[in-house]
Write a protein that holds these residues in place. Structure first.
Motif, PDB file in Angstrom:
ATOM      1  N   ALA A 100      63.235  27.748  -0.191  1.00  0.00           N
ATOM      2  CA  ALA A 100      62.425  28.543   0.729  1.00  0.00           C
ATOM      3  C   ALA A 100      62.877  28.279   2.161  1.00  0.00           C
ATOM      4  CB  ALA A 100      60.945  28.192   0.569  1.00  0.00           C
ATOM      5  N   VAL A 101      63.203  27.004   2.448  1.00  0.00           N
ATOM      6  CA  VAL A 101      63.687  26.641   3.781  1.00  0.00           C
ATOM      7  C   VAL A 101      65.089  27.195   4.021  1.00  0.00           C
ATOM      8  CG1 VAL A 101      64.356  24.714   5.270  1.00  0.00           C
ATOM      9  CG2 VAL A 101      62.245  24.593   3.932  1.00  0.00           C
ATOM     10  N   ILE A 102      65.970  27.091   3.010  1.00  0.00           N
ATOM     11  CA  ILE A 102      67.349  27.543   3.187  1.00  0.00           C
ATOM     12  C   ILE A 102      67.423  29.063   3.305  1.00  0.00           C
ATOM     13  CG2 ILE A 102      69.609  27.671   2.074  1.00  0.00           C
ATOM     14  CD1 ILE A 102      69.046  24.911   0.881  1.00  0.00           C
ATOM     15  N   PHE A 103      66.742  29.781   2.400  1.00  0.00           N
ATOM     16  CA  PHE A 103      66.787  31.243   2.419  1.00  0.00           C
ATOM     17  C   PHE A 103      66.027  31.826   3.609  1.00  0.00           C
ATOM     18  CE2 PHE A 103      67.258  31.321  -2.481  1.00  0.00           C
ATOM     19  CZ  PHE A 103      68.637  31.406  -2.380  1.00  0.00           C
ATOM     20  N   TYR A 104      64.921  31.196   3.979  1.00  0.00           N
ATOM     21  CA  TYR A 104      63.987  31.837   4.925  1.00  0.00           C
ATOM     22  C   TYR A 104      63.657  30.966   6.137  1.00  0.00           C
ATOM     23  CZ  TYR A 104      63.151  35.112   1.081  1.00  0.00           C
ATOM     24  OH  TYR A 104      63.298  36.041   0.076  1.00  0.00           O
ATOM     25  N   SER A 105      64.543  30.024   6.500  1.00  0.00           N
ATOM     26  CA  SER A 105      64.221  29.142   7.623  1.00  0.00           C
ATOM     27  C   SER A 105      64.014  29.921   8.917  1.00  0.00           C
ATOM     28  CB  SER A 105      65.319  28.088   7.807  1.00  0.00           C
ATOM     29  OG  SER A 105      66.559  28.692   8.119  1.00  0.00           O
ATOM     30  N   THR A 106      64.748  31.008   9.095  1.00  0.00           N
ATOM     31  CA  THR A 106      64.570  31.808  10.310  1.00  0.00           C
ATOM     32  C   THR A 106      63.156  32.383  10.376  1.00  0.00           C
ATOM     33  OG1 THR A 106      66.920  32.384  10.349  1.00  0.00           O
ATOM     34  CG2 THR A 106      65.441  33.763  11.636  1.00  0.00           C
ATOM     35  N   GLN A 107      62.660  32.888   9.247  1.00  0.00           N
ATOM     36  CA  GLN A 107      61.294  33.416   9.210  1.00  0.00           C
ATOM     37  C   GLN A 107      60.274  32.301   9.450  1.00  0.00           C
ATOM     38  OE1 GLN A 107      60.176  35.819   5.867  1.00  0.00           O
ATOM     39  NE2 GLN A 107      62.066  37.016   5.881  1.00  0.00           N
ATOM     40  N   ILE A 108      60.520  31.133   8.855  1.00  0.00           N
ATOM     41  CA  ILE A 108      59.583  30.010   9.013  1.00  0.00           C
ATOM     42  C   ILE A 108      59.524  29.583  10.477  1.00  0.00           C
ATOM     43  CG2 ILE A 108      59.182  27.587   8.416  1.00  0.00           C
ATOM     44  CD1 ILE A 108      60.524  28.215   5.680  1.00  0.00           C
TER      45      ILE A 108
ATOM     46  N   ILE B 107      69.965  34.446   8.491  1.00  0.00           N
ATOM     47  CA  ILE B 107      69.816  34.886   9.880  1.00  0.00           C
ATOM     48  C   ILE B 107      69.807  36.409  10.034  1.00  0.00           C
ATOM     49  CG2 ILE B 107      70.994  34.875  12.129  1.00  0.00           C
ATOM     50  CD1 ILE B 107      71.554  31.915  11.705  1.00  0.00           C
ATOM     51  N   PRO B 108      70.681  37.171   9.362  1.00  0.00           N
ATOM     52  CA  PRO B 108      70.628  38.627   9.521  1.00  0.00           C
ATOM     53  C   PRO B 108      69.580  39.318   8.651  1.00  0.00           C
ATOM     54  CG  PRO B 108      72.493  38.061   8.149  1.00  0.00           C
ATOM     55  CD  PRO B 108      71.869  36.762   8.567  1.00  0.00           C
ATOM     56  N   GLY B 109      68.718  38.532   7.980  1.00  0.00           N
ATOM     57  CA  GLY B 109      67.752  39.130   7.055  1.00  0.00           C
ATOM     58  C   GLY B 109      66.857  40.168   7.703  1.00  0.00           C
ATOM     59  N   ASP B 110      66.283  39.850   8.874  1.00  0.00           N
ATOM     60  CA  ASP B 110      65.409  40.794   9.563  1.00  0.00           C
ATOM     61  C   ASP B 110      66.170  42.029  10.032  1.00  0.00           C
ATOM     62  OD1 ASP B 110      62.922  39.644   9.317  1.00  0.00           O
ATOM     63  OD2 ASP B 110      63.110  38.414  11.115  1.00  0.00           O
ATOM     64  N   VAL B 111      67.409  41.837  10.451  1.00  0.00           N
ATOM     65  CA  VAL B 111      68.223  42.960  10.924  1.00  0.00           C
ATOM     66  C   VAL B 111      68.460  43.960   9.802  1.00  0.00           C
ATOM     67  CG1 VAL B 111      70.503  43.622  11.811  1.00  0.00           C
ATOM     68  CG2 VAL B 111      69.350  41.588  12.695  1.00  0.00           C
TER      69      VAL B 111
ATOM     70  N   VAL C 213      78.313  31.173  12.046  1.00  0.00           N
ATOM     71  CA  VAL C 213      78.989  32.458  12.273  1.00  0.00           C
ATOM     72  C   VAL C 213      77.974  33.589  12.406  1.00  0.00           C
ATOM     73  CG1 VAL C 213      80.647  34.110  11.294  1.00  0.00           C
ATOM     74  CG2 VAL C 213      81.067  31.652  11.099  1.00  0.00           C
ATOM     75  N   SER C 214      76.852  33.468  11.705  1.00  0.00           N
ATOM     76  CA  SER C 214      75.818  34.510  11.760  1.00  0.00           C
ATOM     77  C   SER C 214      75.250  34.691  13.161  1.00  0.00           C
ATOM     78  CB  SER C 214      74.676  34.186  10.797  1.00  0.00           C
ATOM     79  OG  SER C 214      75.094  34.256   9.458  1.00  0.00           O
ATOM     80  N   LEU C 215      75.260  33.633  13.958  1.00  0.00           N
ATOM     81  CA  LEU C 215      74.720  33.747  15.317  1.00  0.00           C
ATOM     82  C   LEU C 215      75.475  34.795  16.127  1.00  0.00           C
ATOM     83  CD1 LEU C 215      74.090  29.987  16.228  1.00  0.00           C
ATOM     84  CD2 LEU C 215      72.408  31.701  15.524  1.00  0.00           C
TER      85      LEU C 215
ATOM     86  N   THR D   2      68.172  34.403  18.322  1.00  0.00           N
ATOM     87  CA  THR D   2      66.847  33.935  18.703  1.00  0.00           C
ATOM     88  C   THR D   2      66.780  32.415  18.605  1.00  0.00           C
ATOM     89  OG1 THR D   2      65.977  34.027  16.451  1.00  0.00           O
ATOM     90  CG2 THR D   2      65.841  36.056  17.759  1.00  0.00           C
ATOM     91  N   THR D   3      65.732  31.855  19.165  1.00  0.00           N
ATOM     92  CA  THR D   3      65.532  30.406  19.057  1.00  0.00           C
ATOM     93  C   THR D   3      65.428  29.991  17.589  1.00  0.00           C
ATOM     94  OG1 THR D   3      64.364  30.387  21.171  1.00  0.00           O
ATOM     95  CG2 THR D   3      64.046  28.480  19.725  1.00  0.00           C
ATOM     96  N   ALA D   4      64.726  30.789  16.779  1.00  0.00           N
ATOM     97  CA  ALA D   4      64.575  30.483  15.354  1.00  0.00           C
ATOM     98  C   ALA D   4      65.927  30.468  14.651  1.00  0.00           C
ATOM     99  CB  ALA D   4      63.645  31.507  14.693  1.00  0.00           C
ATOM    100  N   GLN D   5      66.801  31.407  15.015  1.00  0.00           N
ATOM    101  CA  GLN D   5      68.121  31.455  14.392  1.00  0.00           C
ATOM    102  C   GLN D   5      68.977  30.264  14.793  1.00  0.00           C
ATOM    103  OE1 GLN D   5      69.228  35.329  15.791  1.00  0.00           O
ATOM    104  NE2 GLN D   5      68.291  36.398  14.068  1.00  0.00           N
ATOM    105  N   ILE D   6      68.887  29.850  16.040  1.00  0.00           N
ATOM    106  CA  ILE D   6      69.628  28.676  16.501  1.00  0.00           C
ATOM    107  C   ILE D   6      69.128  27.423  15.789  1.00  0.00           C
ATOM    108  CG2 ILE D   6      70.078  27.200  18.496  1.00  0.00           C
ATOM    109  CD1 ILE D   6      69.961  29.769  20.216  1.00  0.00           C
TER     110      ILE D   6
END
Length: 501
Positions: free
Chosen positions: A292-300, A37-41, A173-175, A314-318
């Motif tokens: 790929a889903v676990i590491f990058y699900s927010t991007q997907i 979740i904090p990857g983009d940040v 917790v990342s949310l 974001t909706t993707a993070q939720i």
């Protein structure tokens, strides 16, 4: 008259010790999920660049491939930790590793929470990966050695359950902690989990089987009395002593082989088939695309929801958090299915459905059908937990003779962690290059895995390892022929034997 301890199911203390041991794997899952979740940040600086409290930047601008190294290097640390932990566990005990190994996560947590550069971030990820791998190997052995056969059917999935719980907690917790500078607290929590494990696990007993193997029979008796409260443990203890004596005798006849012996085929039995199957199952587990889903699900998800990544959560993070809840729940379902259906059946079901869902995910992305993409990501994760998730880790133990089991498990683990690293590094740039067509790539690997399992994966559920070895130690072969069919039956005294079709 007391009940024979061998007939017991789960006792409170067995469950407690398994859960305490699993804290190390919760940390493993935490560090898989915490980067999502904090990857983009952190890497894309979507909330802007500034400094907090002197030298600490709000983000670390990173090109996608290099960021993939930071994500994936956790698996390299886990690989090294697994290799280092096995001999220490054998020499000093499972309790030693599960008590002190988690403290290594404190070092990684400090490095990650105070990071000012990409290099420091990578070193921190290597440390927490090492701590996780160091404990994971001991966990599966410890749970197997403290439980009765009936309890093992329930508690045997502890590692995967703990990992999924860790991913769930990290995403939840990342949310609230994904924004700068709060993501530093997020990264530091791994050290807190490590310290808590070190403080709590000494309450638990050492593995009685390990104690017997060291000649410490009275300590093993005391451990069994606590683990089987109220039951008669004498016959179970005698079984452990007898099994240890047989193991010592077999060790003199067939010394344990190392990794190079297996690779080069220098073993008393022809284990080429088992070697290829274990390696390919681990390879296909990672190339199925799950990490790929676990590491990058927010991007997907973000490619579908098109959120502003600076508006956290974001909706993707939720959705990423929700998918980790689903994974944890369906881990239980997968454990129940594993007790009911054959290994081969579940692997074919799992890979076959994941191939279908990968295709539909890609189609949904190309056609802009957002609901289809989101639904397929969820189903993809659910069916992974039915077979592809847990079963490859059990393959070495169910097909390999005792003298080669540790080496076979080490090879399988090495393949798994290496391709975990590869997915972590290359998925993000691959997604940039392939766009909406990315999951066709994973569809192809799931189809290949289905074909491989159909022709080469033997059924092992309910069978003795010795019977599987006797039938399948003939070099690489197709398992569909009648000569390779084994079915378990029970004789009058309720012990298992094999019948060959």
């Amino acid at each position: 008259m007391s009940v024979d301890s061998r007939t017991l199911s789960v006792t409170k203390y067995q469950c407690f010790c398994a859960m305490m041991a699993a804290l190390g794997s919760v940390n493993f899952g935490w560090n898989i999920g915490v980067i999502n979740i904090p990857g983009d940040v952190i890497s894309n600086c979507v909330t802007g660049e500034k400094h907090y409290n002197g030298p600490f930047p709000s983000c670390i601008p990173t090109e996608s491939t290099i960021w993939g190294v930071a994500v994936g290097c956790f698996a390299i640390g886990a690989l090294i930790g697994t290799i280092a932990g096995n001999p220490i566990s054998d020499r000093y005990g499972r309790k030693f590793v599960l008590t002190w190994g988690p403290l290594l996560a404190l070092v990684g947590g400090v490095l990650l929470s105070t990071t000012t550069s990409l290099g420091q971030l990578i070193v921190g990820r290597l440390f927490v990966g090492f701590a996780a791998g160091f404990c994971n190997g001991a966990l599966s052995v410890y749970v197997g050695e403290i439980t009765t056969p009936k309890a093992r059917d329930i508690l045997g999935g502890t590692l995967q359950l703990a990992t999924n719980v860790g991913i769930l907690l990290a995403n939840a917790v990342s949310l609230g902690l994904a924004k700068p500078p709060l993501w530093r607290i997020l990264f530091g929590i791994t050290g807190v989990i490590g310290v808590a494990t070190t403080l709590l696990f000494p309450i638990c007993v050492e593995s009685p089987k390990w104690l017997v193997s060291r000649g410490r029979v009275e300590e093993a008796r005391a451990a069994l009395i606590k683990l089987r409260k109220g039951a008669d443990i004498e016959q179970e203890l005698q079984d452990m002593v007898d099994d240890d004596a047989k193991a010592q005798a077999r060790a003199e006849e067939a010394p344990k082989v190392n990794v190079m012996d297996l690779i080069l085929g220098r073993t008393p039995d022809n284990l080429r088939h088992q070697f290829i199957v274990v390696c390919m199952l681990m390879f296909f587990q990672q190339m199925s695309g799950i990490n790929a889903v676990i590491f990058y699900s927010t991007q997907i998800f973000n490619r579908t929801t098109k959120d502003d990544p600076s508006q956290i959560p974001t909706t993707a993070q939720i959705l990423s958090c929700v998918i980790s809840i689903v994974a944890a729940i369906f881990t239980f379902v997968g454990m129940l299915l594993g007790a009911r259906f054959g290994r081969r059946t579940l692997m074919l079901l799992s890979h076959g459905t994941m191939a279908l869902f990968s295709m539909l995910m890609a189609v949904g992305s190309i056609k802009g059908i957002d609901g289809l993409v989101i639904t397929m990501v969820f189903l993809y994760n659910v069916f992974f937990n039915f077979g592809v998730g847990p079963l490859p880790w059990a393959a070495a133990a169910e097909m390999t003779p005792a003298y080669a089991m540790s080496a076979m498990a080490a090879i399988g683990g090495a393949v798994n962690y290496l391709f975990t690293f590869a997915i972590g590094v290359y998925f993000s740039p691959m997604q940039e290059a392939m766009g909406d067509y990315t999951f066709f790539f994973f569809m192809g690997f799931n189809i290949a895995a289905f074909v491989f399992c159909f022709f080469f994966l033997p059924e092992t559920k309910g069978l003795k390892v010795e019977d599987v070895v006797a039938v399948h130690s003939v070099g690489l072969h197709c398992v569909l022929g009648s000569r390779y069919q084994i079915r378990a039956s029970k004789d009058n005294d309720d012990s298992e034997k094999a019948e060959y079709a």
